[in-house]
Design a protein around this motif. Structure first.
Motif, PDB file in Angstrom:
ATOM      1  N   ASP A  99       0.816  -1.206   0.000  1.00 55.40           N
ATOM      2  CA  ASP A  99       0.000   0.000   0.000  1.00 55.40           C
ATOM      3  C   ASP A  99       0.857   1.266   0.000  1.00 55.40           C
ATOM      4  O   ASP A  99       0.359   2.364   0.246  1.00 55.40           O
ATOM      5  N   GLY A 100       2.136   1.109  -0.264  1.00 52.25           N
ATOM      6  CA  GLY A 100       3.045   2.246  -0.298  1.00 52.25           C
ATOM      7  C   GLY A 100       3.894   2.374   0.939  1.00 52.25           C
ATOM      8  O   GLY A 100       5.098   2.633   0.863  1.00 52.25           O
ATOM      9  N   SER A 101       3.297   2.163   2.112  1.00 52.82           N
ATOM     10  CA  SER A 101       4.042   2.267   3.363  1.00 52.82           C
ATOM     11  C   SER A 101       4.416   0.913   3.946  1.00 52.82           C
ATOM     12  O   SER A 101       5.404   0.794   4.665  1.00 52.82           O
ATOM     13  N   MET A 102       3.622  -0.109   3.646  1.00 55.11           N
ATOM     14  CA  MET A 102       3.876  -1.455   4.152  1.00 55.11           C
ATOM     15  C   MET A 102       3.831  -2.447   2.998  1.00 55.11           C
ATOM     16  O   MET A 102       3.125  -2.258   2.012  1.00 55.11           O
ATOM     17  N   VAL A 103       4.612  -3.502   3.154  1.00 60.45           N
ATOM     18  CA  VAL A 103       4.640  -4.597   2.183  1.00 60.45           C
ATOM     19  C   VAL A 103       4.077  -5.839   2.862  1.00 60.45           C
ATOM     20  O   VAL A 103       4.446  -6.157   4.005  1.00 60.45           O
ATOM     21  N   GLU A 104       3.176  -6.528   2.167  1.00 60.21           N
ATOM     22  CA  GLU A 104       2.547  -7.727   2.717  1.00 60.21           C
ATOM     23  C   GLU A 104       2.897  -8.930   1.855  1.00 60.21           C
ATOM     24  O   GLU A 104       2.798  -8.871   0.619  1.00 60.21           O
ATOM     25  N   ILE A 105       3.303 -10.006   2.519  1.00 64.54           N
ATOM     26  CA  ILE A 105       3.575 -11.288   1.854  1.00 64.54           C
ATOM     27  C   ILE A 105       2.697 -12.338   2.529  1.00 64.54           C
ATOM     28  O   ILE A 105       2.787 -12.545   3.745  1.00 64.54           O
ATOM     29  N   THR A 106       1.856 -12.972   1.766  1.00 64.07           N
ATOM     30  CA  THR A 106       0.927 -13.978   2.288  1.00 64.07           C
ATOM     31  C   THR A 106       1.271 -15.336   1.694  1.00 64.07           C
ATOM     32  O   THR A 106       1.381 -15.473   0.468  1.00 64.07           O
ATOM     33  N   VAL A 107       1.431 -16.325   2.564  1.00 62.96           N
ATOM     34  CA  VAL A 107       1.698 -17.704   2.150  1.00 62.96           C
ATOM     35  C   VAL A 107       0.636 -18.583   2.804  1.00 62.96           C
ATOM     36  O   VAL A 107       0.508 -18.586   4.032  1.00 62.96           O
ATOM     37  N   GLU A 108      -0.115 -19.316   1.974  1.00 60.93           N
ATOM     38  CA  GLU A 108      -1.196 -20.156   2.478  1.00 60.93           C
ATOM     39  C   GLU A 108      -1.091 -21.551   1.872  1.00 60.93           C
ATOM     40  O   GLU A 108      -0.452 -21.745   0.832  1.00 60.93           O
ATOM     41  N   ASN A 109      -1.736 -22.473   2.539  1.00 62.53           N
ATOM     42  CA  ASN A 109      -1.828 -23.835   2.013  1.00 62.53           C
ATOM     43  C   ASN A 109      -3.077 -24.497   2.557  1.00 62.53           C
ATOM     44  O   ASN A 109      -3.588 -24.104   3.621  1.00 62.53           O
ATOM     45  N   ASP A 110      -3.595 -25.460   1.811  1.00 59.42           N
ATOM     46  CA  ASP A 110      -4.704 -26.246   2.336  1.00 59.42           C
ATOM     47  C   ASP A 110      -4.136 -27.410   3.139  1.00 59.42           C
ATOM     48  O   ASP A 110      -2.956 -27.742   3.053  1.00 59.42           O
ATOM     49  N   GLY A 111      -4.976 -28.008   3.932  1.00 63.16           N
ATOM     50  CA  GLY A 111      -4.516 -29.093   4.795  1.00 63.16           C
ATOM     51  C   GLY A 111      -5.567 -29.402   5.826  1.00 63.16           C
ATOM     52  O   GLY A 111      -6.750 -29.049   5.683  1.00 63.16           O
ATOM     53  N   GLU A 112      -5.152 -30.033   6.905  1.00 61.96           N
ATOM     54  CA  GLU A 112      -6.121 -30.391   7.933  1.00 61.96           C
ATOM     55  C   GLU A 112      -6.543 -29.155   8.707  1.00 61.96           C
ATOM     56  O   GLU A 112      -5.815 -28.163   8.806  1.00 61.96           O
ATOM     57  N   VAL A 113      -7.741 -29.201   9.259  1.00 55.10           N
ATOM     58  CA  VAL A 113      -8.307 -28.067   9.986  1.00 55.10           C
ATOM     59  C   VAL A 113      -7.644 -27.958  11.353  1.00 55.10           C
ATOM     60  O   VAL A 113      -7.558 -28.942  12.100  1.00 55.10           O
ATOM     61  N   LEU A 114      -7.166 -26.752  11.661  1.00 49.40           N
ATOM     62  CA  LEU A 114      -6.518 -26.475  12.933  1.00 49.40           C
ATOM     63  C   LEU A 114      -7.267 -25.368  13.656  1.00 49.40           C
ATOM     64  O   LEU A 114      -7.930 -24.533  13.029  1.00 49.40           O
ATOM     65  N   THR A 115      -7.152 -25.351  14.981  1.00 50.23           N
ATOM     66  CA  THR A 115      -7.750 -24.285  15.778  1.00 50.23           C
ATOM     67  C   THR A 115      -6.752 -23.132  15.930  1.00 50.23           C
ATOM     68  O   THR A 115      -5.558 -23.276  15.631  1.00 50.23           O
ATOM     69  N   SER A 116      -7.245 -21.996  16.406  1.00 52.86           N
ATOM     70  CA  SER A 116      -6.360 -20.847  16.622  1.00 52.86           C
ATOM     71  C   SER A 116      -5.317 -21.159  17.684  1.00 52.86           C
ATOM     72  O   SER A 116      -4.167 -20.721  17.582  1.00 52.86           O
ATOM     73  N   GLU A 117      -5.705 -21.914  18.726  1.00 48.89           N
ATOM     74  CA  GLU A 117      -4.751 -22.279  19.759  1.00 48.89           C
ATOM     75  C   GLU A 117      -3.638 -23.153  19.197  1.00 48.89           C
ATOM     76  O   GLU A 117      -2.461 -22.993  19.549  1.00 48.89           O
ATOM     77  N   GLN A 118      -3.979 -24.074  18.319  1.00 46.43           N
ATOM     78  CA  GLN A 118      -2.966 -24.925  17.705  1.00 46.43           C
ATOM     79  C   GLN A 118      -2.049 -24.129  16.791  1.00 46.43           C
ATOM     80  O   GLN A 118      -0.840 -24.360  16.745  1.00 46.43           O
ATOM     81  N   ALA A 119      -2.623 -23.152  16.070  1.00 44.58           N
ATOM     82  CA  ALA A 119      -1.801 -22.319  15.193  1.00 44.58           C
ATOM     83  C   ALA A 119      -0.805 -21.493  15.994  1.00 44.58           C
ATOM     84  O   ALA A 119       0.355 -21.330  15.593  1.00 44.58           O
ATOM     85  N   GLN A 120      -1.230 -20.963  17.141  1.00 44.51           N
ATOM     86  CA  GLN A 120      -0.304 -20.193  17.972  1.00 44.51           C
ATOM     87  C   GLN A 120       0.727 -21.091  18.638  1.00 44.51           C
ATOM     88  O   GLN A 120       1.854 -20.667  18.906  1.00 44.51           O
ATOM     89  N   LEU A 121       0.352 -22.335  18.911  1.00 50.28           N
ATOM     90  CA  LEU A 121       1.287 -23.267  19.532  1.00 50.28           C
ATOM     91  C   LEU A 121       2.456 -23.573  18.605  1.00 50.28           C
ATOM     92  O   LEU A 121       3.580 -23.810  19.057  1.00 50.28           O
ATOM     93  N   ILE A 122       2.210 -23.528  17.296  1.00 47.50           N
ATOM     94  CA  ILE A 122       3.274 -23.818  16.342  1.00 47.50           C
ATOM     95  C   ILE A 122       4.377 -22.766  16.414  1.00 47.50           C
ATOM     96  O   ILE A 122       5.537 -23.045  16.081  1.00 47.50           O
ATOM     97  N   LEU A 123       4.029 -21.555  16.858  1.00 44.29           N
ATOM     98  CA  LEU A 123       5.028 -20.487  16.937  1.00 44.29           C
ATOM     99  C   LEU A 123       5.994 -20.691  18.094  1.00 44.29           C
ATOM    100  O   LEU A 123       7.009 -19.996  18.173  1.00 44.29           O
ATOM    101  N   GLU A 124       5.676 -21.609  19.003  1.00 40.68           N
ATOM    102  CA  GLU A 124       6.590 -21.905  20.095  1.00 40.68           C
ATOM    103  C   GLU A 124       7.755 -22.744  19.561  1.00 40.68           C
ATOM    104  O   GLU A 124       7.552 -23.640  18.735  1.00 40.68           O
TER     105      GLU A 124
END
Length: 366
Positions: A281-306
């Motif tokens: 948008d001129g001031s920020m650059v966004e890079i999005t990477v997605e994939n399909d797969g098994e359904v995960l919860t938000s808690e599980q997604a945050q756990l992966i960052l550990e």
């Protein structure tokens, strides 16, 4: 000079009390001067009589009547102001003493101690709230470091134990030489990957970056050329939408490592499709990477960052990684002043978003 070698000075409470007493003395001196300048100096000295023969006080009479009583009153005022200011200063400085006790407790190892200063918002409450927030972040960082050290020790102990077992049991099993060497190479390669990941994470968290202007569009195109053959080989659909991006100021190696981690994970854990998109948008650059797969919860997604929490530990997905890929991405993005968000997709899989500040184009000034 530390707090042990520093000489002890006057307390703030005593300084405030002495200052209040000096203020009262100064005020009294000003009043005396005003009385003399605007009253006593205009009264003649000596015996005075009115035209009716009545007695009239002279300057000396007024001075003898006024000065002793004024001095006594000034003394009582000084004493009262000293006592009053002593207790008032103690009341005002009580939050400071509470913060000092909290700091001493924390320095002694009690990381759960907080100031918790109640009441209306004041300068002291602002400092106390800032101190509590700092202690919360400090406790979280220390807890994460302790957990990271424990996990790192476990991760490094595993290949070392496997290496020792192979060396002890391998000769007794009479394994062929090439097979024995191949097993040793596999174990050492796993340990080397873990050490390399730990070093990369440490470099990102220590802000030891060699920043320079980076053409992000070119970097993403190189990654596409690198991983597109892998997606084709595995029969995956790789949807690529790269927009025109401004340059960013970054460490090229670390930033490429971070984005490559996301692309590699998206392809590794995808069922049939992965996405790589970029926009600005001129001031920020966004890079999005997605994939399909098994359904995960938000808690599980945050756990992966550990650190060391692999996908295989929260689902049926198998992984041979070190469990440091996404923590490295988060650390690299944070070191570059950006933000990283990982969220589950409603249809399954994960969506990773990197936001980095764009480098403002140079313009000559006239």
């Amino acid at each position: 000079m530390n707090n042990v070698d520093r000489p002890r000075g006057l307390s703030a409470r005593l300084k405030l009390s002495v200052t209040m007493c000096l203020l009262v003395v100064g005020t009294g001196a000003v009043l005396f001067a005003l009385v003399y300048l605007f009253l006593l100096r205009y009264i003649p000295d000596g015996v005075l009589n009115t035209k009716f023969g009545e007695f009239a006080p002279s300057r000396k009479d007024l001075a003898r009547a006024f000065i002793p009583r004024a001095l006594w009153a000034l003394g009582f005022l000084v004493a009262g102001s000293g006592i009053g200011s002593w207790f008032l200063a103690g009341h005002l400085l009580r939050p400071l003493a509470r913060m000092q006790r909290t700091a001493n407790s924390v320095s002694s190892g009690d990381l759960n101690r907080r100031v918790h200063l109640h009441g209306p918002r004041t300068e002291f409450s602002d400092v106390a709230d800032a101190m509590d927030s700092m202690l919360d972040r400090l406790e979280n960082q220390i807890t994460q470091q302790q957990r990271f050290a424990a996990n790192a020790s476990h991760e490094l102990r595993t290949p070392l134990a496997a290496l020792r077992t192979t060396l002890e049991v391998g000769p007794s099993q009479q394994l062929p030489g090439p097979q024995f060497i191949q097993r040793l190479q596999h174990i050492t390669a796993k340990a080397e990957r873990s050490v390399d990941s730990l070093l990369t994470l440490s470099r990102a968290q220590s802000n030891g970056l060699a920043k320079m202007p980076i053409d992000l569009s070119l970097l993403l195109e190189d990654l596409v050329e690198q991983y597109l053959p892998e997606a084709i080989t595995r029969g995956l659909e790789f949807d690529i939408q790269l927009g025109d991006l401004p340059a960013v100021e970054a460490d090229a190696d670390l930033l490429e490592h971070a984005v490559a981690n996301l692309v590699r994970n998206a392809l590794a854990y995808s069922n049939s499709k992965a996405w790589l998109c970029s926009r600005s948008d001129g001031s920020m650059v966004e890079i999005t990477v997605e994939n399909d797969g098994e359904v995960l919860t938000s808690e599980q997604a945050q756990l992966i960052l550990e650190p060391f929490h692999r996908l295989e530990r929260i689902g049926s997905i198998k992984s041979s990684g070190s469990g440091l890929g996404l923590p490295i991405v988060a650390a690299v993005v944070q070191a570059h002043g950006g933000s990283f968000r990982l969220a589950p997709r409603p249809a399954g899989g994960l969506s990773a978003l990197i936001r980095l500040p764009a480098l403002k184009p140079w313009a000559p000034s006239f």
